[in-house]
Design an enzyme around this catalytic site. Structure first.
Site, PDB file in Angstrom:
ATOM      1  N   HIS A 278     -32.991 107.821  99.291  1.00  0.00           N
ATOM      2  CA  HIS A 278     -31.562 108.080  98.460  1.00  0.00           C
ATOM      3  C   HIS A 278     -30.614 109.102  99.234  1.00  0.00           C
ATOM      4  CE1 HIS A 278     -29.688 107.374  94.282  1.00  0.00           C
ATOM      5  NE2 HIS A 278     -28.758 107.348  95.215  1.00  0.00           N
TER       6      HIS A 278
ATOM      7  N   LYS B 106     -34.397 102.994  95.221  1.00  0.00           N
ATOM      8  CA  LYS B 106     -34.439 104.016  96.033  1.00  0.00           C
ATOM      9  C   LYS B 106     -35.273 105.163  95.535  1.00  0.00           C
ATOM     10  CE  LYS B 106     -29.250 103.190  96.489  1.00  0.00           C
ATOM     11  NZ  LYS B 106     -29.268 102.258  95.247  1.00  0.00           N
TER      12      LYS B 106
ATOM     13  N   TYR C 194     -30.704 106.122  88.687  1.00  0.00           N
ATOM     14  CA  TYR C 194     -29.731 105.442  87.790  1.00  0.00           C
ATOM     15  C   TYR C 194     -30.374 105.268  86.455  1.00  0.00           C
ATOM     16  CZ  TYR C 194     -27.781 104.542  92.395  1.00  0.00           C
ATOM     17  OH  TYR C 194     -27.352 104.558  93.819  1.00  0.00           O
TER      18      TYR C 194
END
Length: 325
Positions: free
Chosen positions: A123, A90, A60
């Site tokens: 993830h 993650k 992200y």
């Protein structure tokens, strides 16, 4: 509700010595990516409202602004201690190799300016060529995951105190069974897509039977993602219930998940919607409304294929990732 602080209920993580996770978390994933200053500001506003559970990931690119927000929240006295927060990050696919897990977690901790995570998740149940952080992943870079070596490294991370709990994301019942067969520490959490249009009933039953907490991402559907659509928010059944309750469709979705015993991670950087997301705790759905939601035709919004680029030789994604979740 005004700007008053809200206490969010918590759920016990069975495999983590009684650690508690707030049932409502704030996500930080967005497509396109938000600016770091906007992310930081939104997290500080969320902390002021009562949010204590924040979800990020290497992919992200929001670990640094999350860390900056935590540091500022401490300096401003919004929280007395980092221990008041529940922080999840993650492991990305290119680091999902036995010898790369610990270095990847240490890098996330540096980004977040933290000494430990509350939860570290794999993830996706696939690996990719190390050193690449492309998204979507090129098909030519996909590799089957060595689940045993990766999970053993995750267990080492917990043993070292670098994360209080470990878990997975986007894992099917079959992949969970594979890990449970050899795990000394079972996954505490499985974070997957769950919403009224993709209710994951079989997976919910499996996780409940095995003491694994389910966390829902995309609880309002997949709008704002690369594969996104607005089909959840536009569903006529949900709109009918929302009108009858005097609530928003988003609130109906979040309340439904809460009543299923599912934790929820919802992303909004809008202050009004963040406040609205907290207003799900003091009302209930009727039996009839729950039945209506239970009968909504099911289809998944997020598919494994959406994380894969067409570049490179074709791989059998169905074999690498069950896709059944």
């Amino acid at each position: 509700m005004d700007d008053e602080w809200v206490r969010i209920p918590e759920m016990v993580l069975v495999s983590s010595n009684g650690q508690k996770m707030p049932v409502l978390g704030m996500g930080t994933s967005a497509s396109p990516l938000e600016g770091s200053e906007e992310t930081k500001t939104a997290i500080l506003q969320a902390i002021e409202m009562g949010h204590r559970h924040f979800d990020t990931a290497t992919l992200y690119l929001t670990e640094e602004p999350v860390g900056e927000a935590i540091a500022e929240a401490l300096s401003r006295g919004l929280i007395k201690s980092r221990d008041e927060l529940f922080i999840t990050s993650k492991l990305w696919c290119s680091d999902a190799h036995g010898d790369l897990v610990l270095p990847a977690l240490k890098k996330s901790l540096r980004n977040l300016q933290l000494e430990y995570l509350d939860l570290y998740l794999i993830h996706w149940p696939v690996s990719s060529r190390s050193g690449t952080y492309e998204f979507p992943i090129n098909k030519g870079d996909l590799l089957p995951m060595d689940f045993k070596s990766v999970w053993e490294a995750m267990q080492e991370c917990q043993g070292l105190g670098l994360t209080k709990s470990i878990g997975v994301s986007n894992f099917s019942s079959k992949k969970l069974s594979d890990i449970l067969a050899f795990a000394k520490i079972p996954p505490a959490v499985n974070q997957v897509e769950i919403n009224p249009l993709w209710q994951q009933k079989k997976l919910r039953e499996f996780c409940k039977a095995n003491g694994i907490v389910l966390t829902a991402y995309a609880p309002l559907g997949t709008r704002g993602t690369i594969w996104g659509s607005n089909r959840v928010m536009e569903n006529e059944v949900l709109k009918e219930i929302a009108t009858a309750k005097g609530k928003s469709v988003a609130q109906v979705c979040l309340r439904w998940a809460f009543e299923q015993g599912v934790c929820v991670v919802v992303k909004s950087f809008n202050k009004g919607r963040m406040r609205e997301n907290l207003e799900i705790l003091n009302w209930t759905l009727s039996e009839e409304e729950s039945r209506m939601i239970g009968e909504i035709p099911q289809s998944r919004g997020c598919r494994g294929e959406d994380y894969i680029s067409e570049k490179g030789p074709v791989k059998t994604i169905e074999e690498l990732w069950d896709g059944e979740i």
